[in-house]
Design an enzyme around this catalytic site. Sequence first.
Site, mmCIF file in Angstrom:
data_model
loop_
_atom_site.group_PDB
_atom_site.id
_atom_site.type_symbol
_atom_site.label_atom_id
_atom_site.label_comp_id
_atom_site.label_asym_id
_atom_site.label_seq_id
_atom_site.Cartn_x
_atom_site.Cartn_y
_atom_site.Cartn_z
ATOM 1 N N CYS A 1 -5.304 -7.341 -4.701
ATOM 2 C CA CYS A 1 -5.891 -6.191 -5.387
ATOM 3 C C CYS A 1 -6.325 -6.630 -6.774
ATOM 4 C CB CYS A 1 -4.887 -5.048 -5.484
ATOM 5 S SG CYS A 1 -5.499 -3.634 -6.421
ATOM 6 N N CYS B 1 -11.310 0.067 -6.734
ATOM 7 C CA CYS B 1 -10.813 -1.026 -5.889
ATOM 8 C C CYS B 1 -11.421 -2.317 -6.405
ATOM 9 C CB CYS B 1 -11.194 -0.788 -4.425
ATOM 10 S SG CYS B 1 -10.712 -2.130 -3.314
ATOM 11 N N ASN C 1 -9.003 -9.828 1.784
ATOM 12 C CA ASN C 1 -8.827 -8.628 2.597
ATOM 13 C C ASN C 1 -10.214 -8.164 3.037
ATOM 14 O OD1 ASN C 1 -9.720 -7.721 0.105
ATOM 15 N ND2 ASN C 1 -8.186 -6.131 -0.126
ATOM 16 N N ARG D 1 -7.955 1.138 3.224
ATOM 17 C CA ARG D 1 -7.045 1.194 4.367
ATOM 18 C C ARG D 1 -5.611 1.319 3.861
ATOM 19 N NH1 ARG D 1 -6.143 -5.041 6.422
ATOM 20 N NH2 ARG D 1 -5.906 -5.889 4.342
ATOM 21 N N ASN E 1 0.828 -1.193 0.000
ATOM 22 C CA ASN E 1 0.000 0.000 0.000
ATOM 23 C C ASN E 1 0.870 1.253 0.000
ATOM 24 O OD1 ASN E 1 -2.585 -1.319 0.191
ATOM 25 N ND2 ASN E 1 -2.148 -1.749 2.350
#
Length: 290
Positions: free
Chosen positions: A93, A229, A169, A221, A84
Amino acid sequence: MSSSPRVLIGHGTENDFVLLPDPDGTVWPEDRLDEALVQRLCERRAGLGGDGVLRLVRSAHVPDAPAVLGADLDRCEWFMDHRNADGSYAEMCGNGIRLFLHTLISEGLVPRDGCDDGLLVGTRGGPRRVGTAPDGGYWVDMGPAREFGRGSAELDGRTFDGLAVSMGNPHLAAITDVDVDTLDLTAAPRFDAQLFPEGVNVELVNVLEPGAHVRLRVFERGVGETRSCGTGACAVAYAALVDAGRSEGTVVVDVPGGRLSVRVEPGTTVLTGPAVLVSTGQLCPEWLAA
């Protein structure tokens, strides 16, 4: 390490990344690509700018790959080492892994021919199969959406209730009648730390057509608001189907950076969308030495 290592910039529906080619793990070893350097690379004024960093490396050169891939280690030649923007490790991702395959192909590390059926790629969320789509985009088998409760987020002076969904996640998919374009996502939402002990990606969702078409904004986050996303789109598609009283189907997901499609099937979800490389170049020695 090379004094001028190569870097690329790309995005998937404007979820943008710095890409670091490192097939043999010698250019960006784990002790070099630390939290501070990731932050510098992602910084949009003094660095290259991005929502995260993707290192293109073979699984054999990633110290924690055996632990996260287990028996699938030998089946995953390539590992998406994803960080990140704040330097923390990320599990998975959907936008990033499409861009990861696109870059492997563009760099000549993987032939495009033969990717129709997909390439198994290692991630910290486990192995994921990603392949080429007929329209020039890419699809990803994201694995199952796993519901693990209901929660809420406090944002912009309001409370938004939602479904807690894991895509490897954690996500809170909050369907709301409030126009998501009117919300202020500059500050991090407050959430239930007991339900989400490792933090959470918060998606605010407007339903355009029940069980078929949604629009979302997301606060990730470790990053902040992003233009898209992929794992969030999958979590939202699952939540939208649940909200419509269904367990499977295809949902069009509009994000600020474009459009994605998510097919929810028994036991898995499949995300389809574009991937774009913007530029390639080299990091200057004086920047690295600063």
